[in-house]
Scaffold this motif. Structure first.
Motif, PDB file in Angstrom:
ATOM      1  N   LEU A 311      -7.981  14.364   3.102  1.00 46.40           N
ATOM      2  CA  LEU A 311      -7.381  13.482   2.093  1.00 46.40           C
ATOM      3  C   LEU A 311      -7.134  12.085   2.656  1.00 46.40           C
ATOM      4  CD1 LEU A 311      -4.710  15.876   0.494  1.00 46.40           C
ATOM      5  CD2 LEU A 311      -7.041  15.423  -0.283  1.00 46.40           C
ATOM      6  N   VAL A 312      -6.595  12.052   3.877  1.00 48.43           N
ATOM      7  CA  VAL A 312      -6.300  10.760   4.496  1.00 48.43           C
ATOM      8  C   VAL A 312      -7.596   9.989   4.764  1.00 48.43           C
ATOM      9  CG1 VAL A 312      -5.208   9.633   6.468  1.00 48.43           C
ATOM     10  CG2 VAL A 312      -4.194  11.690   5.517  1.00 48.43           C
ATOM     11  N   ASN A 313      -8.620  10.702   5.204  1.00 51.13           N
ATOM     12  CA  ASN A 313      -9.912  10.043   5.453  1.00 51.13           C
ATOM     13  C   ASN A 313     -10.512   9.492   4.173  1.00 51.13           C
ATOM     14  OD1 ASN A 313     -10.505  10.071   8.271  1.00 51.13           O
ATOM     15  ND2 ASN A 313     -10.762  12.300   8.184  1.00 51.13           N
ATOM     16  N   LYS A 314     -10.381  10.225   3.075  1.00 47.86           N
ATOM     17  CA  LYS A 314     -10.918   9.738   1.795  1.00 47.86           C
ATOM     18  C   LYS A 314     -10.227   8.461   1.347  1.00 47.86           C
ATOM     19  CE  LYS A 314     -12.405  14.270   0.112  1.00 47.86           C
ATOM     20  NZ  LYS A 314     -12.106  15.399  -0.794  1.00 47.86           N
ATOM     21  N   LYS A 318      -5.747   4.585   8.556  1.00 50.11           N
ATOM     22  CA  LYS A 318      -5.621   4.923   9.974  1.00 50.11           C
ATOM     23  C   LYS A 318      -4.480   5.927  10.137  1.00 50.11           C
ATOM     24  CE  LYS A 318      -4.819   2.902  14.556  1.00 50.11           C
ATOM     25  NZ  LYS A 318      -4.582   1.656  15.330  1.00 50.11           N
ATOM     26  N   TYR A 319      -4.744   7.001  10.902  1.00 42.34           N
ATOM     27  CA  TYR A 319      -3.749   8.074  11.000  1.00 42.34           C
ATOM     28  C   TYR A 319      -3.734   8.675  12.394  1.00 42.34           C
ATOM     29  CZ  TYR A 319      -7.774  11.226  10.785  1.00 42.34           C
ATOM     30  OH  TYR A 319      -8.949  11.877  11.061  1.00 42.34           O
ATOM     31  N   ARG A 320      -2.693   9.446  12.626  1.00 39.89           N
ATOM     32  CA  ARG A 320      -2.652  10.305  13.806  1.00 39.89           C
ATOM     33  C   ARG A 320      -1.985  11.626  13.409  1.00 39.89           C
ATOM     34  NH1 ARG A 320       1.921   7.706  17.953  1.00 39.89           N
ATOM     35  NH2 ARG A 320       3.760   8.100  16.643  1.00 39.89           N
ATOM     36  N   LEU A 341       0.702   7.652   9.160  1.00 39.36           N
ATOM     37  CA  LEU A 341      -0.173   6.525   8.870  1.00 39.36           C
ATOM     38  C   LEU A 341       0.336   5.292   9.601  1.00 39.36           C
ATOM     39  CD1 LEU A 341      -0.712   6.907   5.007  1.00 39.36           C
ATOM     40  CD2 LEU A 341      -2.159   7.765   6.865  1.00 39.36           C
ATOM     41  N   TRP A 342      -0.600   4.460  10.045  1.00 42.57           N
ATOM     42  CA  TRP A 342      -0.227   3.236  10.735  1.00 42.57           C
ATOM     43  C   TRP A 342       0.037   2.120   9.739  1.00 42.57           C
ATOM     44  CZ3 TRP A 342       1.958   1.409  14.723  1.00 42.57           C
ATOM     45  CH2 TRP A 342       1.843   0.070  15.091  1.00 42.57           C
ATOM     46  N   SER A 343       1.235   1.564   9.807  1.00 47.96           N
ATOM     47  CA  SER A 343       1.588   0.397   9.000  1.00 47.96           C
ATOM     48  C   SER A 343       1.510  -0.831   9.893  1.00 47.96           C
ATOM     49  CB  SER A 343       2.999   0.545   8.426  1.00 47.96           C
ATOM     50  OG  SER A 343       3.448  -0.690   7.919  1.00 47.96           O
ATOM     51  N   ALA A 344       0.396  -1.553   9.763  1.00 47.76           N
ATOM     52  CA  ALA A 344       0.216  -2.733  10.605  1.00 47.76           C
ATOM     53  C   ALA A 344       1.222  -3.824  10.243  1.00 47.76           C
ATOM     54  CB  ALA A 344      -1.207  -3.263  10.462  1.00 47.76           C
ATOM     55  N   ALA A 345       1.573  -3.918   8.964  1.00 46.61           N
ATOM     56  CA  ALA A 345       2.525  -4.947   8.533  1.00 46.61           C
ATOM     57  C   ALA A 345       3.911  -4.692   9.106  1.00 46.61           C
ATOM     58  CB  ALA A 345       2.584  -5.014   7.015  1.00 46.61           C
ATOM     59  N   GLN A 346       4.279  -3.421   9.258  1.00 45.36           N
ATOM     60  CA  GLN A 346       5.581  -3.079   9.831  1.00 45.36           C
ATOM     61  C   GLN A 346       5.496  -2.826  11.335  1.00 45.36           C
ATOM     62  OE1 GLN A 346       8.094  -0.270   7.442  1.00 45.36           O
ATOM     63  NE2 GLN A 346       6.274  -0.108   6.137  1.00 45.36           N
TER      64      GLN A 346
END
Length: 423
Positions: A311-314, A318-320, A341-346
Motif C-alpha cells: 500500500l505504501v509503495n503504491k 518513503k518509508y521504513r 513515513l518520512w516527513s521531509a517538511a518536518q
C-alpha cells in the motif's frame, strides 16, 4: 491473557520473557501460583469431605431401620458439619480463583523470540527501508500550513466545535480522506479480506477481550450513561466478532477488513508531536484482522507486513519498517512491526501502521478456539494491522507532493479523488 498452565509449567521462562518488556512479573506470577495452589487445595479437601459425607450419609437409613435413632441423629449432625465445612472450602477456593484471575489479567503477553530487549523507540530495529527520496521545493511547508493555504483542513474550526485534536476536513481535503478509505478497502478486499462495517461503540466485555481493558482504560472515551466505550481502533469490534466462538479446522484463515473512525484520549501528549495531524483524538483508519491456527500465524504476519508495504509503495512514499523492542511493545502483542513515513517538511518519521501477532493472548480472553483434525479444542491466534491510519498518511502526502503549482495527487488515488492536484 496468559494461561495458568503456562505459569505452572514454565514460571522462570514467563518471568524472563516479560523482563524483555521491562515488566517485573515475579510478584504477580508468584501470587497467582499461590492462589491457584490454595484453590486446588480447597478443592481437594472439599472433595475428600464430600466423599466422607456420602459415606456417613449412607449409614443413616440402616440405623433408623434398626431403631438406633440417637446414633443416626449423631451421624446426621456429622454430615451437616462436613457439608458446612465443604461449603466454606468451596467459597474460599472460589475467592482464590477470582483473585488469581484478577491478577492474571495484569500480566502482559510474552514477546516472541524475535523481540529484543530495549527501553523505548530508540531501541527499535529497522528491518527495511523503501520508497523514493523526497526532494522538496524551496520554502516547503509543513502539512498544517499547506492545509490552511489550500483550505482543505481546518484545525481551528475543530477546536470551536469540539476541541483540539478534532479537525474539520473541507473540499478536496474531505474528498482525499474518502478516496484513501476506499482505496485501502479495495486493496484489502482484493487481497482476500472480507469487508465488515462494525459498531464504533463497544461494551466492556469487548474491550477486555482484545486487551484494551483494564490496561488502556484511561486512553478510551467512556460513555457512562450506557457503559460503552468509543472504539480506539476497529481491531476491537472486528476481533470480538469471534468472541466465544469455536471454529472448525476448515474455517481458516479468517481475514476481515473494516473502516471506522477511531477515538483516543491521548492523555499526556504535548509539544511538536501533536501539531496538525500528527496526533488526533478522532481519526479515520482502515484495519485488517486475521484469525489463524497457531502453526500458520507467523506466516500470516509476514503476509500482512508485505501487504501494508504494498500500500505504501503504491502511494509512492518513503518509508521504513521497524521491529519493536520489548520496551516499546503493547501490553497484548507478542511481536509488532511499525511502518513509518518520512516527513521531509518536518524532518521526522511518522508512524502510520502497526502490524501485530498476539499469539493466543487475545484468544484466551475472548474464549476463541477451534477444533483441530483430531477433535481437540485449541486456542486460536489473532493478528491485526493498520492498513492504513489516515492522518499521518495525509500529512506525508501533502508535504512530500507539494510543488509551486500545488499538491500532486498520487496516480493510484486519482480514480478515487476525481482530481490530480490540490491548488
Amino acid at each position: 491473557m496468559l494461561t495458568l498452565k503456562t505459569l505452572r509449567d514454565d514460571r522462570e521462562r514467563v518471568v524472563a520473557k516479560l523482563k524483555i518488556k521491562n515488566f517485573d512479573a515475579a510478584p504477580i506470577v508468584d501470587n497467582v501460583l499461590r492462589l491457584d495452589a490454595e484453590r486446588r487445595a480447597c478443592q481437594t479437601e472439599s472433595d475428600a469431605l464430600l466423599a466422607a459425607q456420602k459415606q456417613k450419609a449412607s449409614q443413616i437409613g440402616a440405623l433408623m431401620k434398626e431403631g438406633r435413632k440417637d446414633e443416626a441423629e449423631a451421624i446426621k449432625a456429622e454430615v451437616a458439619a462436613l457439608k458446612q465445612k465443604s461449603s466454606e472450602l468451596l467459597a474460599r477456593g472460589e475467592a482464590a480463583e477470582k483473585e488469581a484471575q484478577a491478577n492474571l489479567v495484569l500480566l502482559p503477553n510474552l514477546p516472541c523470540d524475535l523481540v529484543v530487549p530495549g527501553k523505548g523507540a530508540e531501541d527499535n530495529q529497522v528491518v527495511k527501508m523503501g520508497g523514493p527520496e523526497v526532494n522538496l521545493p524551496e520554502n516547503a511547508l509543513p502539512h498544517w500550513d499547506l492545509a490552511k493555504k489550500y483550505d482543505i483542513i481546518d484545525f481551528d474550526l475543530g477546536v470551536k466545535i469540539t476541541g483540539a485534536g478534532f479537525p474539520v476536513y473541507k473540499g478536496k481535503g474531505a474528498k482525499l480522506q474518502r478516496a484513501l478509505i476506499n482505496f485501502f478497502l479495495d486493496c484489502n478486499t482484493a487481497a482476500g479480506y472480507r469487508e465488515v462495517e462494525p459498531p464504533v461503540v463497544v461494551n466492556a466485555a469487548s474491550g477486555f477481550g482484545t486487551g484494551q481493558l483494564p490496561d488502556k482504560e484511561a486512553q478510551m472515551y467512556y460513555v457512562g450513561l450506557d457503559d460503552f466505550y468509543l472504539v480506539p481502533t476497529a481491531e476491537v469490534p472486528v476481533t470480538n466478532i469471534f468472541r466465544d466462538v469455536i471454529l472448525s479446522d476448515s474455517d481458516f484463515p479468517q481475514k476481515l477488513t473494516a473502516y471506522t473512525p477511531c477515538f483516543r484520549r491521548e492523555a499526556g501528549s504535548y509539544g511538536k508531536d501533536v501539531r496538525g495531524l500528527n496526533r488526533l483524538h478522532q481519526f479515520d483508519k482502515v484495519e485488517i484482522v486475521r484469525v489463524e491456527k497457531p502453526e500458520n500465524s507467523y506466516a500470516a504476519l509476514d503476509e500482512m507486513v508485505a501487504h501494508v508495504e504494498s500500500l505504501v509503495n503504491k502511494l509512492g512514499l518513503k518509508y521504513r519498517i521497524l521491529r519493536l523492542c520489548g520496551g516499546d511493545m503493547s501490553f497484548t502483542s507478542a511481536i509488532t512491526y511499525d511502518f513509518e513515513l518520512w516527513s521531509a517538511a518536518q524532518g521526522r518519521w511518522l508512524e502510520i501502521s502497526s502490524v501485530s501477532n498476539f499469539d493466543s493472548y487475545q484468544a484466551n480472553r475472548l474464549h476463541l478456539r477451534y477444533k483441530d483434525a483430531s477433535g481437540k479444542t485449541q486456542l486460536c491466534h489473532t493478528l491485526n494491522g493498520s492498513s492504513l491510519a489516515l492522518p499521518r498518511v495525509v500529512a506525508a502526502l501533502l508535504e512530500d507532493n507539494q510543488t509551486p503549482e500545488g499538491i500532486i495527487i498520487p496516480e493510484v488515488l486519482r480514480p478515487y479523488t476525481g482530481f490530480d492536484r490540490i491548488d
